[in-house]
Design an enzyme around this catalytic site. Structure first.
Site, PDB file in Angstrom:
ATOM      1  N   GLY A  11       0.806  -1.212   0.000  1.00  0.00           N
ATOM      2  CA  GLY A  11       0.000   0.000   0.000  1.00  0.00           C
ATOM      3  C   GLY A  11       0.844   1.269   0.000  1.00  0.00           C
ATOM      4  O   GLY A  11       2.079   1.230  -0.053  1.00  0.00           O
ATOM      5  N   ASP A  32       0.192  -9.497   1.381  1.00  0.00           N
ATOM      6  CA  ASP A  32      -0.814  -8.571   0.858  1.00  0.00           C
ATOM      7  C   ASP A  32      -1.820  -9.341   0.020  1.00  0.00           C
ATOM      8  O   ASP A  32      -1.451 -10.282  -0.684  1.00  0.00           O
ATOM      9  CB  ASP A  32      -0.148  -7.470   0.017  1.00  0.00           C
ATOM     10  CG  ASP A  32      -0.906  -6.166   0.054  1.00  0.00           C
ATOM     11  OD1 ASP A  32      -2.116  -6.173  -0.300  1.00  0.00           O
ATOM     12  OD2 ASP A  32      -0.325  -5.137   0.419  1.00  0.00           O
ATOM     13  N   SER A 131      -4.653   5.412  13.768  1.00  0.00           N
ATOM     14  CA  SER A 131      -5.145   6.595  13.062  1.00  0.00           C
ATOM     15  C   SER A 131      -5.597   7.678  14.031  1.00  0.00           C
ATOM     16  O   SER A 131      -6.157   7.383  15.099  1.00  0.00           O
ATOM     17  CB  SER A 131      -6.328   6.193  12.163  1.00  0.00           C
ATOM     18  OG  SER A 131      -6.979   7.325  11.645  1.00  0.00           O
ATOM     19  N   TYR A 155     -14.989   2.954  10.739  1.00  0.00           N
ATOM     20  CA  TYR A 155     -13.548   2.812  10.554  1.00  0.00           C
ATOM     21  C   TYR A 155     -12.809   3.177  11.847  1.00  0.00           C
ATOM     22  O   TYR A 155     -11.965   2.418  12.344  1.00  0.00           O
ATOM     23  CB  TYR A 155     -13.060   3.698   9.405  1.00  0.00           C
ATOM     24  CG  TYR A 155     -11.566   3.893   9.398  1.00  0.00           C
ATOM     25  CD1 TYR A 155     -10.708   2.821   9.184  1.00  0.00           C
ATOM     26  CD2 TYR A 155     -11.006   5.147   9.623  1.00  0.00           C
ATOM     27  CE1 TYR A 155      -9.328   2.982   9.201  1.00  0.00           C
ATOM     28  CE2 TYR A 155      -9.630   5.330   9.637  1.00  0.00           C
ATOM     29  CZ  TYR A 155      -8.794   4.244   9.424  1.00  0.00           C
ATOM     30  OH  TYR A 155      -7.435   4.411   9.454  1.00  0.00           O
ATOM     31  N   LYS A 159     -10.540   0.752  14.512  1.00  0.00           N
ATOM     32  CA  LYS A 159      -9.159   1.030  14.919  1.00  0.00           C
ATOM     33  C   LYS A 159      -9.060   1.160  16.437  1.00  0.00           C
ATOM     34  O   LYS A 159      -8.088   0.695  17.059  1.00  0.00           O
ATOM     35  CB  LYS A 159      -8.659   2.305  14.233  1.00  0.00           C
ATOM     36  CG  LYS A 159      -8.294   2.129  12.775  1.00  0.00           C
ATOM     37  CD  LYS A 159      -7.073   1.230  12.606  1.00  0.00           C
ATOM     38  CE  LYS A 159      -6.583   1.182  11.179  1.00  0.00           C
ATOM     39  NZ  LYS A 159      -5.407   0.302  11.019  1.00  0.00           N
ATOM     40  N   ASN A 205      -9.668  11.597   0.111  1.00  0.00           N
ATOM     41  CA  ASN A 205      -8.890  12.610   0.824  1.00  0.00           C
ATOM     42  C   ASN A 205      -8.469  13.754  -0.085  1.00  0.00           C
ATOM     43  O   ASN A 205      -8.410  13.612  -1.310  1.00  0.00           O
ATOM     44  CB  ASN A 205      -7.662  11.957   1.461  1.00  0.00           C
ATOM     45  CG  ASN A 205      -8.039  10.859   2.440  1.00  0.00           C
ATOM     46  OD1 ASN A 205      -8.991  11.005   3.208  1.00  0.00           O
ATOM     47  ND2 ASN A 205      -7.308   9.755   2.398  1.00  0.00           N
ATOM     48  N   LEU A 206      -8.150  14.885   0.545  1.00  0.00           N
ATOM     49  CA  LEU A 206      -7.855  16.113  -0.188  1.00  0.00           C
ATOM     50  C   LEU A 206      -6.684  15.961  -1.146  1.00  0.00           C
ATOM     51  O   LEU A 206      -6.795  16.303  -2.335  1.00  0.00           O
ATOM     52  CB  LEU A 206      -7.560  17.245   0.810  1.00  0.00           C
ATOM     53  CG  LEU A 206      -6.994  18.537   0.207  1.00  0.00           C
ATOM     54  CD1 LEU A 206      -8.004  19.195  -0.728  1.00  0.00           C
ATOM     55  CD2 LEU A 206      -6.571  19.505   1.314  1.00  0.00           C
ATOM     56  N   ARG A 299     -19.290  19.052   5.269  1.00  0.00           N
ATOM     57  CA  ARG A 299     -19.668  17.652   5.429  1.00  0.00           C
ATOM     58  C   ARG A 299     -19.950  17.363   6.902  1.00  0.00           C
ATOM     59  O   ARG A 299     -19.225  17.852   7.783  1.00  0.00           O
ATOM     60  CB  ARG A 299     -18.539  16.727   4.960  1.00  0.00           C
ATOM     61  CG  ARG A 299     -18.283  16.733   3.481  1.00  0.00           C
ATOM     62  CD  ARG A 299     -17.172  15.766   3.120  1.00  0.00           C
ATOM     63  NE  ARG A 299     -15.901  16.111   3.766  1.00  0.00           N
ATOM     64  CZ  ARG A 299     -14.732  15.589   3.455  1.00  0.00           C
ATOM     65  NH1 ARG A 299     -14.659  14.662   2.518  1.00  0.00           N
ATOM     66  NH2 ARG A 299     -13.626  15.959   4.080  1.00  0.00           N
ATOM     67  N   ASP A 302     -17.060  16.631   9.989  1.00  0.00           N
ATOM     68  CA  ASP A 302     -15.764  17.286   9.831  1.00  0.00           C
ATOM     69  C   ASP A 302     -15.482  18.203  11.025  1.00  0.00           C
ATOM     70  O   ASP A 302     -16.399  18.786  11.602  1.00  0.00           O
ATOM     71  CB  ASP A 302     -15.727  18.114   8.546  1.00  0.00           C
ATOM     72  CG  ASP A 302     -15.365  17.292   7.330  1.00  0.00           C
ATOM     73  OD1 ASP A 302     -14.988  16.118   7.511  1.00  0.00           O
ATOM     74  OD2 ASP A 302     -15.468  17.808   6.207  1.00  0.00           O
TER      75      ASP A 302
END
Length: 344
Positions: A11, A32, A131, A155, A159, A205-206, A299, A302
């Site tokens: 990844g 993987d 994360s 998600y 985690k 993602n941005l 959103r 956020d």
């Protein structure tokens, strides 16, 4: 040097970390399933490092695969691992909302099965990919590791549960050496342009979205709100160059292997925030042209500002970020310009 297993090593973060570890002289086996990854990434890591990687195509949720991997089996690996760096998992917030069962199966049950295989094989050193999503809507900024764990999506919950499992495991035995690394916003690419981020479908993602606008794959960037209480009204995040992040993993591994059994929980971030518009302007400088964007509604979920307090990682690992936003954008554009369709 150590003999290491990297799960999910093909990844974005895994491939850059593999390169750093190979250059440090470690021997790598990568497991993987290529669900959202491409084996070409590891071929390019070999090209950059001039060293070999043993690649095993398999799934963490397959106990038989893990048993064969740790005991040699038909893979012809043999011997044991000194440590595992666990990247494998799913990470798309929106997808996790639609498919929570899948996220709990892969991110939590896959981790449980991996830990069971490690324990059975006598391998007790683990660097875990966590994360900053765990912090949810943060109550303070910069965010220390002691901040409340309050994820707001499946998600993040998966985690957080995996982190709790690791804490329970460390508390059950004095054998374990574990580092839980909470990433903020990994971006950029290797400066060679040979390896980088290659998201499937529309980026979540941005940074990869801006990259694809710059290369002409997307018509414009959508900015979610310009009325946040920030420097320019757009959201602020802590962006960390993926090579800094990879070096953070190497530093954590070194501390674990050299020290006593312990449980480390560390933020990996720069400690500096940049707004969406600042990232956009930085990327415009890197690619040499203005990029179209449009302001849309905020959103749900956020936060205005999410920035790490990375002081503990500096104190315990001797690690800090070295690369700034300009280098992030320059390296990210080198990757995207040379690979407009990613590894495909």
């Amino acid at each position: 040097m150590a003999r290491l297993l990297l799960t999910g090593g093909a990844g974005f973060i895994g491939s850059h970390t593999a390169l750093v570890l190979l250059q440090a002289g470690h021997h790598l086996v990568v497991l993987d399933d290529f669900r959202n990854r491409n084996p070409v990434a590891l071929k390019r890591v070999k090209q950059l490092s001039g060293k070999q990687i043993t690649l095993v195509a398999g799934n963490l949720n397959d106990p038989a695969c893990l048993e064969r991997l740790f005991r040699g089996g038909p893979y012809g690996i043999g011997g044991s691992f000194d440590a595992v760096i666990h990247f494998a998992g799913l990470k798309a917030v929106g997808e996790s909302v639609k498919h929570p069962l899948l996220y709990w199966q892969v991110n939590l049950e896959g981790t449980r099965l991996l830990l069971a295989a490690m324990a059975a094989a006598g391998c007790f050193s683990l660097v875990f990919s966590s994360s900053a999503t765990l912090y949810g809507m943060p109550n303070q900024v910069p965010i220390p590791e002691s901040a409340q764990i309050q994820p707001i999506n499946p998600y993040g919950h998966s985690k957080a549960a995996a982190e709790q499992l690791l804490a329970d495991l460390a508390g059950s035995s004095s054998c374990w050496r574990i580092a839980r690394l909470r990433y903020f916003n990994p971006v950029g690419a290797h400066p060679s342009g040979l390896i980088g981020e290659d998201p499937a479908g529309i980026p979540n993602n941005l940074f990869p979205f801006v990259s694809q606008v710059a290369v002409g794959k997307r018509p414009e960037l959508l900015i979610f709100g310009d009325d946040w209480p920030t420097i320019d009204g757009t959201g602020v995040r802590d962006y960390i160059h993926v090579m800094d992040l990879a070096e953070g993993h190497a530093a954590a591994l070194e501390v674990l292997l050299a020290g006593a059994p312990q449980l480390l929980t560390l933020n990996l971030g720069s400690g500096e925030g940049h707004s969406v518009l600042q990232v956009l302007r930085g990327f415009e400088q890197a690619c040499g042209r203005e990029l179209p964007y449009r302001i849309v509604d905020r959103r749900p979920g956020d936060a205005a500002i999410t920035v790490a307090d990375p002081s503990l990682a500096k104190a315990l690992l001797g690690w800090r970020t070295k690369r700034n936003l300009a280098q992030i954008c320059t390296d990210g554009w080198a990757w995207q310009a040379a690979n407009p369709n990613g590894y495909r």
